[in-house]
Design a protein around this motif. Structure first.
Motif, short mmCIF file in Angstrom:
data_model
loop_
_atom_site.label_atom_id
_atom_site.label_comp_id
_atom_site.label_asym_id
_atom_site.label_seq_id
_atom_site.Cartn_x
_atom_site.Cartn_y
_atom_site.Cartn_z
N TRP A 52 18.81 54.53 140.92
CA TRP A 52 18.12 54.03 142.11
C TRP A 52 17.31 55.12 142.81
O TRP A 52 16.20 54.87 143.26
CB TRP A 52 19.14 53.43 143.09
N ASP A 53 17.90 56.32 142.91
CA ASP A 53 17.18 57.38 143.60
C ASP A 53 15.92 57.80 142.85
O ASP A 53 14.85 58.01 143.45
CB ASP A 53 18.09 58.59 143.81
N SER A 54 16.00 57.87 141.53
CA SER A 54 14.82 58.22 140.73
C SER A 54 13.74 57.15 140.86
O SER A 54 12.55 57.46 141.01
CB SER A 54 15.21 58.40 139.26
N ALA A 55 14.16 55.89 140.80
CA ALA A 55 13.19 54.80 140.92
C ALA A 55 12.53 54.80 142.29
O ALA A 55 11.31 54.59 142.42
CB ALA A 55 13.88 53.46 140.66
N LEU A 56 13.30 55.06 143.33
CA LEU A 56 12.77 55.07 144.70
C LEU A 56 11.75 56.19 144.88
O LEU A 56 10.67 55.99 145.45
CB LEU A 56 13.92 55.22 145.69
N LEU A 57 12.07 57.38 144.39
CA LEU A 57 11.16 58.52 144.55
C LEU A 57 9.89 58.34 143.73
O LEU A 57 8.79 58.68 144.19
CB LEU A 57 11.89 59.80 144.14
N GLU A 58 10.02 57.82 142.52
CA GLU A 58 8.83 57.59 141.69
C GLU A 58 7.92 56.54 142.32
O GLU A 58 6.69 56.66 142.28
CB GLU A 58 9.24 57.14 140.30
N ALA A 59 8.52 55.52 142.92
CA ALA A 59 7.72 54.45 143.50
C ALA A 59 7.04 54.86 144.80
O ALA A 59 5.99 54.32 145.16
CB ALA A 59 8.60 53.22 143.74
N ALA A 60 7.60 55.82 145.50
CA ALA A 60 7.11 56.16 146.84
C ALA A 60 5.90 57.08 146.83
O ALA A 60 5.13 57.10 147.81
CB ALA A 60 8.23 56.80 147.66
N GLY A 61 5.67 57.84 145.77
CA GLY A 61 4.65 58.88 145.78
C GLY A 61 3.26 58.41 146.14
O GLY A 61 2.70 58.76 147.19
N LYS A 62 2.63 57.62 145.29
CA LYS A 62 1.24 57.20 145.50
C LYS A 62 1.07 56.28 146.72
O LYS A 62 0.13 56.45 147.49
CB LYS A 62 0.72 56.53 144.23
N PRO A 63 1.95 55.29 146.93
CA PRO A 63 1.80 54.48 148.15
C PRO A 63 1.92 55.29 149.43
O PRO A 63 1.21 55.02 150.41
CB PRO A 63 2.95 53.46 148.03
N LEU A 64 2.78 56.31 149.45
CA LEU A 64 2.90 57.15 150.64
C LEU A 64 1.62 57.93 150.88
O LEU A 64 1.18 58.08 152.03
CB LEU A 64 4.10 58.09 150.48
N SER A 65 1.00 58.44 149.83
CA SER A 65 -0.28 59.13 149.97
C SER A 65 -1.35 58.19 150.52
O SER A 65 -2.14 58.56 151.39
CB SER A 65 -0.73 59.70 148.62
N LEU A 66 -1.37 56.98 150.00
CA LEU A 66 -2.33 55.99 150.50
C LEU A 66 -2.12 55.71 151.98
O LEU A 66 -3.08 55.66 152.77
CB LEU A 66 -2.20 54.70 149.69
N LEU A 67 -0.87 55.54 152.39
CA LEU A 67 -0.57 55.27 153.79
C LEU A 67 -0.99 56.44 154.68
O LEU A 67 -1.56 56.24 155.77
CB LEU A 67 0.92 54.98 153.94
N ILE A 68 -0.73 57.66 154.24
CA ILE A 68 -1.10 58.85 155.03
C ILE A 68 -2.61 58.89 155.25
O ILE A 68 -3.09 59.11 156.38
CB ILE A 68 -0.60 60.12 154.33
N TRP A 69 -3.37 58.67 154.20
CA TRP A 69 -4.82 58.76 154.33
C TRP A 69 -5.41 57.59 155.11
O TRP A 69 -6.39 57.75 155.83
CB TRP A 69 -5.45 58.85 152.94
N ILE A 70 -4.82 56.40 154.98
CA ILE A 70 -5.30 55.26 155.79
C ILE A 70 -5.09 55.54 157.27
O ILE A 70 -5.99 55.35 158.10
CB ILE A 70 -4.58 53.97 155.37
N LEU A 71 -3.90 56.03 157.63
CA LEU A 71 -3.63 56.34 159.04
C LEU A 71 -4.50 57.47 159.54
O LEU A 71 -5.01 57.44 160.67
CB LEU A 71 -2.15 56.70 159.21
N ALA A 72 -4.73 58.50 158.70
CA ALA A 72 -5.54 59.64 159.12
C ALA A 72 -6.99 59.24 159.34
O ALA A 72 -7.61 59.60 160.34
CB ALA A 72 -5.43 60.74 158.07
N ILE A 73 -7.54 58.50 158.38
CA ILE A 73 -8.96 58.11 158.49
C ILE A 73 -9.18 57.18 159.68
O ILE A 73 -10.13 57.34 160.45
CB ILE A 73 -9.42 57.46 157.17
#
Length: 375
Positions: A52-73
């Motif tokens: 579960w921990d591996s799946a959670l970390l793998e899934a979070a990477g790209k969506p988290l980057s997208l969220l950071i840049w959407i909020l920043a822009i």
């Protein structure tokens, strides 16, 4: 020309540019930091037994980057909005909301996929049984549910009435149902495959009703992809399986050896000993399942042979291994026949020449032909 006013405008816009640049720089730093942190956590999670921990970390990477840049822009645009009355800036809040929902949806879809992959891999490495077809069906259903819910939330966020959309969808569903009956039939056919599970991914199947035979590679909601033995892909609509019989040789418990062997008529007296020794050989053979039906009996007076048949089952169901065992059994039968001084029969013809009784006029030689034993 009012240089003071122009200088003030330039100064304000430079200040806005600097603020926006700072916001984007901070976003870049945060994104770089979260990638480094997730990479290190991923390396540690790979060493744990849980997936579960591996799946959670793998899934979070790209969506988290997208969220950071959407909020920043959008935050940078908000800074500029305070100094401008352009109409385009009114779309910043909906874009931020839709982007955040899209990022969360992407994360959930990736999470379902990663959990499915890691779960199957973990069970395979542990040697535990698992149902790949059911896991695939549940994962597809969860992904579709997440996407549909996200779509409805986005509509609600943009100000549309979800109740109205659902009501329109109910009426539209009737229209679409009549227009796409085959599509719906294939969808429910796929659903029945997932529920009844007549076959799974990786099974070898065939149908006596249709020219369908091969290994199942994928079971979709509309089509099932089967790889035939000549390596060509065969795409079968799921609705077809509701109207045909499907044989699943993968689920057989044994494979059958059923052969008829003939010996010469001259060896008739040796038939009982031969069949007795062949049956004993099968009982002693390590690859023959003696708990299943076993028959070795003289069954037929054939035109050129005396026939007995062998009916038995192997322990293995593997197709290649089965033929290796069958070859060994047939060779041992030949050795038994030859060990009793007998020979295997083959089709022959015997010519009977009648003896000449009278040499007078009109007399001659009578010839008769017929099928007989090998001599």
């Amino acid at each position: 020309m009012d240089y003071d006013r122009l200088f003030t405008y330039v100064q304000d816009y430079l200040a806005l540019l600097i603020q926006a640049s700072v916001v984007l720089l901070v976003a870049l730093l945060i994104d770089w930091t979260q990638k480094r942190v997730l990479t290190k956590l991923q390396a540690k999670s790979d060493k744990t037994r849980t997936y579960w921990d591996s799946a959670l970390l793998e899934a979070a990477g790209k969506p988290l980057s997208l969220l950071i840049w959407i909020l920043a822009i959008t935050f940078a645009v908000d800074v500029a909005k305070d100094e401008s009355v352009a109409v385009i800036f009114t779309a910043v809040d909906p874009i931020r909301d839709v982007g955040a929902i899209a990022a969360v949806t992407w994360f959930l879809v990736r999470l379902v996929t990663r959990v499915e992959t890691h779960m199957l891999r973990a069970r395979l490495q542990a040697g535990k049984p698992f149902d790949r077809t059911t896991a695939d069906a549940i994962a597809k259903l969860l992904r579709i549910s997440v996407i549909v819910i996200a779509f409805l939330v986005i509509l609600q966020t943009l100000g549309f009435s979800v109740a109205g959309v659902l009501a329109f969808g109910g009426v539209g569903g009737i229209v679409v149902g009549f227009a796409a009956r085959d599509l719906l039939a294939n969808f429910f056919g796929g659903l029945m495959i997932y529920l009844d599970r007549p076959f799974e991914v990786g099974d070898w199947i065939r149908s006596p009703d249709k020219e369908i035979e091969g290994t199942v590679e994928n079971i979709g909601w509309r089509l099932t992809r089967i790889r035939t033995f000549d390596k060509r892909p065969l795409y079968v609509p799921n609705s077809v399986f509701a109207n045909i019989a499907v044989e699943n040789p993968e689920r057989m418990t044994n494979r059958r050896i059923y052969e008829t062997i003939g010996i010469r008529y001259d060896d008739a007296g040796k038939m009982a000993a031969i069949t007795r020794d062949v049956k004993q050989m099968l009982r002693d053979h390590p690859e023959i399942d003696t708990k299943q039906t076993m028959i070795v009996n003289f069954v037929k007076f054939a035109p050129s042979s005396l026939d007995f048949f062998v009916y038995t089952f192997t322990r293995t169901t593997d197709w290649i291994r089965f033929h290796e065992i069958k070859e060994d059994v047939m060779l041992r039968i030949i050795e038994i026949i030859e060990g009793h001084g007998a020979e295997s029969a083959f089709p022959t013809s015997t010519i009977h020449i009648a003896a000449q009784q009278d040499a007078g006029p009109g007399s001659g030689t009578g010839l008769t032909t017929g099928q007989g034993r090998h001599q």
